[in-house]
Design a protein around this motif. Structure first.
Motif, mmCIF file in Angstrom:
data_model
loop_
_atom_site.group_PDB
_atom_site.id
_atom_site.type_symbol
_atom_site.label_atom_id
_atom_site.label_comp_id
_atom_site.label_asym_id
_atom_site.label_seq_id
_atom_site.Cartn_x
_atom_site.Cartn_y
_atom_site.Cartn_z
ATOM 1 N N LEU A 157 0.862 -1.187 0.000
ATOM 2 C CA LEU A 157 0.000 0.000 0.000
ATOM 3 C C LEU A 157 0.897 1.236 0.000
ATOM 4 O O LEU A 157 1.657 1.459 0.951
ATOM 5 C CB LEU A 157 -0.889 -0.019 1.249
ATOM 6 C CG LEU A 157 -1.787 1.194 1.459
ATOM 7 C CD1 LEU A 157 -2.844 1.278 0.368
ATOM 8 C CD2 LEU A 157 -2.449 1.129 2.831
ATOM 9 N N THR A 158 0.824 2.024 -1.064
ATOM 10 C CA THR A 158 1.673 3.226 -1.142
ATOM 11 C C THR A 158 1.043 4.351 -0.334
ATOM 12 O O THR A 158 -0.113 4.707 -0.551
ATOM 13 C CB THR A 158 1.883 3.651 -2.608
ATOM 14 O OG1 THR A 158 2.583 2.602 -3.266
ATOM 15 C CG2 THR A 158 2.696 4.927 -2.713
ATOM 16 N N VAL A 159 1.838 4.901 0.607
ATOM 17 C CA VAL A 159 1.283 5.885 1.544
ATOM 18 C C VAL A 159 1.951 7.260 1.430
ATOM 19 O O VAL A 159 1.661 8.153 2.212
ATOM 20 C CB VAL A 159 1.382 5.347 2.996
ATOM 21 C CG1 VAL A 159 0.411 4.198 3.198
ATOM 22 C CG2 VAL A 159 2.799 4.888 3.342
ATOM 23 N N ASN A 278 10.886 7.305 -0.290
ATOM 24 C CA ASN A 278 10.301 8.620 -0.573
ATOM 25 C C ASN A 278 9.888 8.694 -2.044
ATOM 26 O O ASN A 278 9.896 9.753 -2.637
ATOM 27 C CB ASN A 278 11.258 9.747 -0.190
ATOM 28 C CG ASN A 278 12.632 9.559 -0.827
ATOM 29 O OD1 ASN A 278 12.744 9.099 -1.963
ATOM 30 N ND2 ASN A 278 13.679 9.917 -0.103
ATOM 31 N N HIS A 279 9.541 7.513 -2.601
ATOM 32 C CA HIS A 279 9.018 7.438 -3.971
ATOM 33 C C HIS A 279 10.077 7.892 -4.984
ATOM 34 O O HIS A 279 9.770 8.545 -5.978
ATOM 35 C CB HIS A 279 7.767 8.310 -4.089
ATOM 36 C CG HIS A 279 6.694 7.767 -4.988
ATOM 37 N ND1 HIS A 279 5.566 7.146 -4.510
ATOM 38 C CD2 HIS A 279 6.576 7.754 -6.337
ATOM 39 C CE1 HIS A 279 4.795 6.798 -5.528
ATOM 40 N NE2 HIS A 279 5.387 7.146 -6.647
ATOM 41 N N GLY A 280 11.328 7.574 -4.682
ATOM 42 C CA GLY A 280 12.395 7.963 -5.611
ATOM 43 C C GLY A 280 12.538 9.472 -5.728
ATOM 44 O O GLY A 280 12.954 9.981 -6.778
ATOM 45 N N ASP A 310 14.196 1.309 -0.058
ATOM 46 C CA ASP A 310 13.752 1.533 -1.441
ATOM 47 C C ASP A 310 14.213 2.890 -1.968
ATOM 48 O O ASP A 310 13.798 3.928 -1.452
ATOM 49 C CB ASP A 310 12.214 1.476 -1.489
ATOM 50 C CG ASP A 310 11.669 1.814 -2.861
ATOM 51 O OD1 ASP A 310 11.910 1.040 -3.794
ATOM 52 O OD2 ASP A 310 11.004 2.866 -2.993
ATOM 53 N N GLY A 311 15.057 2.857 -3.003
ATOM 54 C CA GLY A 311 15.374 4.110 -3.686
ATOM 55 C C GLY A 311 16.850 4.447 -3.664
ATOM 56 O O GLY A 311 17.541 4.230 -2.667
ATOM 57 N N GLY A 312 17.320 4.971 -4.787
ATOM 58 C CA GLY A 312 18.698 5.435 -4.890
ATOM 59 C C GLY A 312 19.699 4.341 -5.211
ATOM 60 O O GLY A 312 20.867 4.637 -5.478
HETATM 61 C C1 LIG Z 1 8.789 6.424 -13.523
HETATM 62 C C2 LIG Z 1 8.417 5.987 -12.138
HETATM 63 C C3 LIG Z 1 7.108 5.605 -11.872
HETATM 64 C C4 LIG Z 1 6.746 5.186 -10.590
HETATM 65 N N1 LIG Z 1 5.468 4.761 -10.370
HETATM 66 C C5 LIG Z 1 5.122 4.325 -9.130
HETATM 67 C C6 LIG Z 1 3.808 3.840 -8.880
HETATM 68 O O1 LIG Z 1 2.969 3.777 -9.768
HETATM 69 N N2 LIG Z 1 3.515 3.444 -7.621
HETATM 70 C C7 LIG Z 1 4.435 3.482 -6.601
HETATM 71 O O2 LIG Z 1 4.130 3.127 -5.464
HETATM 72 N N3 LIG Z 1 5.684 3.930 -6.822
HETATM 73 C C8 LIG Z 1 6.049 4.335 -8.052
HETATM 74 N N4 LIG Z 1 7.331 4.774 -8.274
HETATM 75 C C9 LIG Z 1 8.317 4.735 -7.174
HETATM 76 C C10 LIG Z 1 9.066 3.398 -7.164
HETATM 77 O O3 LIG Z 1 8.232 2.354 -6.739
HETATM 78 C C11 LIG Z 1 10.256 3.463 -6.198
HETATM 79 O O4 LIG Z 1 9.798 3.836 -4.935
HETATM 80 C C12 LIG Z 1 11.319 4.446 -6.670
HETATM 81 O O5 LIG Z 1 11.547 4.266 -8.051
HETATM 82 C C13 LIG Z 1 12.605 4.225 -5.892
HETATM 83 O O6 LIG Z 1 13.589 5.114 -6.307
HETATM 84 P P1 LIG Z 1 14.670 4.760 -7.441
HETATM 85 O O7 LIG Z 1 14.015 5.004 -8.744
HETATM 86 O O8 LIG Z 1 15.790 5.664 -7.144
HETATM 87 O O9 LIG Z 1 15.037 3.312 -7.262
HETATM 88 C C14 LIG Z 1 7.708 5.192 -9.546
HETATM 89 C C15 LIG Z 1 9.026 5.573 -9.824
HETATM 90 C C16 LIG Z 1 9.387 5.966 -11.103
HETATM 91 C C17 LIG Z 1 10.819 6.350 -11.361
#
Ligand SMILES: Cc1cc2nc3c(=O)[nH]c(=O)nc-3n(C[C@H](O)[C@H](O)[C@H](O)COP(=O)(O)O)c2cc1C
Length: 382
Positions: A157-159, A278-280, A310-312
């Motif tokens: 669940l994305t929060v 932090n959603h990238g 998650d991320g980076g």
């Molecule tokens: C193009 C793109 C689309 C994404 N779409 C979603 C999404 O639909 N739902 C979600 O929970 N996270 C989404 N994310 C975040 C990723 O799940 C993840 O948290 C993020 O890419 C981590 O950072 P990183 O790209 O540095 O690895 C998205 C990230 C990118 C780059």
């Protein structure tokens, strides 16, 4: 530059930039506001040094582990990301097949361009569905029921996406889904004929209406812009998260937890895992990097819940540092998205192979033969 010239994730980024129209590249690569958080997510790993042991007999090593009850060949999850068929016509199918081949967790987004059912039927590697919470409760229910029927292993669940982040590169370059044709965007597509021909002839302009999940649930075509402004439920709170966990009844992960207090609450509602994320960098710019938060969260709730950093992540050493800090494993989006955009399934497979080889080589150089030997004694903060 060709696929064979790609030796690390940064190379895939360069190739993706070369091959994609700029609005599409900016959607993948861009982040919120000044993009400080996006860049910190990766540089955070540089603040820590690895301290290797030698003469450890590393002829045979084991990179596998169990995450959320399922065996994974590497301590790396392919995080869910939206709209993959916009980046390359093979889209989620390519990433899911590569995950299957390497036996990794594959995350499919609520905004995927391939259906839950199709992904569910692909292979027996572990799969998670990423859920956004919509005002339309029927839509949430239908997504959960479809995941149950398709036997998904977990829901994340994305929060952290209660509102959409301000992604200024997208505002400037005009990324929209479905694409809007302006003189500038038409020029960007014309300059990347390979992408444009795939998009026109293989996709027949048909894909990005969120028709796979969102419109299937609502019966209404929907642009991504409208989706974020009108459909997501900003009243989402802990009570609702607990209800969704109940409704789903299976392995449950909260994606986007950053604080110790929230990690404790995640334990209280019975979540099996959290993704520190932090959603990238695409949402709250100025948010701390996930890697910077691993230690304090692991000290507070480690052992009670699984912790995914998650991320980076762009290197095998990043994965090792995250685990040695206290994470169960690492995950990432762009690490495979650049490769997907650059070269479809062969690209994703090459990116995973490179990271796999880095993880294996770096474990050997660290003198560890299994991932549980990665502990904090192996790290020094500068
Ligand atoms: C193009 C793109 C689309 C994404 N779409 C979603 C999404 O639909 N739902 C979600 O929970 N996270 C989404 N994310 C975040 C990723 O799940 C993840 O948290 C993020 O890419 C981590 O950072 P990183 O790209 O540095 O690895 C998205 C990230 C990118 C780059």
């Amino acid at each position: 530059m060709r696929l064979s010239d790609c030796h690390n994730i940064a190379d895939f980024r360069r190739l993706a930039k070369q091959r994609l129209p700029w609005p599409v590249f900016d959607y993948i690569d861009g982040a919120a506001d000044d993009e400080l958080t996006k860049s910190r997510n990766t540089t955070a790993f540089d603040d820590v040094d690895l301290v290797p042991d030698v003469l450890a007999g590393v002829e045979t090593i084991d990179t596998s582990l169990t995450v959320m009850g399922r065996k994974s060949a590497l301590p790396l999850i392919l995080s869910p990301t939206a709209l993959q068929r916009v980046f390359h016509w093979q889209g989620e199918r390519a990433v899911a097949r590569a995950a299957q081949k390497f036996n990794l967790w594959f995350g499919i987004s609520s905004l995927a361009t391939v259906s839950i059912e199709e992904i569910g039927a692909m292979g027996d590697n572990p799969k998670m569905f990423q859920l956004y919470v919509h005002k339309d409760k029927g839509l949430n229910r239908s997504m959960i029921e479809r995941c149950q029927a398709a036997k998904f292993d977990a829901i994340a669940l994305t929060v952290d996406t209660i509102v959409g982040g301000k992604r200024e590169r997208c505002l400037r370059s005009g990324f929209s889904s479905p694409p809007r044709f302006t003189p500038s965007s038409l020029l960007s597509y014309a300059l990347k004929p390979r992408w444009a021909l795939d998009y026109v002839f293989r996709e027949k302009f048909a894909l990005p209406n969120l028709d796979t999940h969102v419109s299937a649930g609502t019966g209404e075509a929907m642009s991504i812009q409208r989706y974020f402004t009108e459909m997501l439920d900003q009243s989402l709170d802990w009570k609702m998260a607990a209800q969704i966990r109940e409704e789903w009844g299976g392995t449950f992960c909260l994606k986007g937890v950053m604080s110790v207090a929230d990690a404790r609450r995640a334990v209280e509602i019975g979540a099996d895992a959290i993704m520190i994320s932090n959603h990238g960098g695409r949402q709250l710019d100025g948010s701390r990097a996930p890697f910077d938060q691993v230690r304090e969260i692991a000290d507070a709730v480690g052992g009670q819940i699984e912790i995914i950093c998650d991320g980076g992540v762009r290197r095998g050493t990043h994965v090792l540092k995250a685990m040695a800090s206290g994470a169960t494993c690492a995950s990432g989006g762009r690490l495979y998205l650049y490769a997907l955009a650059a070269a479809g399934q062969p690209g994703v497979e090459r990116a995973i192979t490179i990271l796999k080889e880095e993880i294996e080589r770096d474990m050997k150089l660290m003198g560890v033969t299994s991932v549980d030997q990665l502990t904090r004694e192996r790290l020094r903060w500068r």
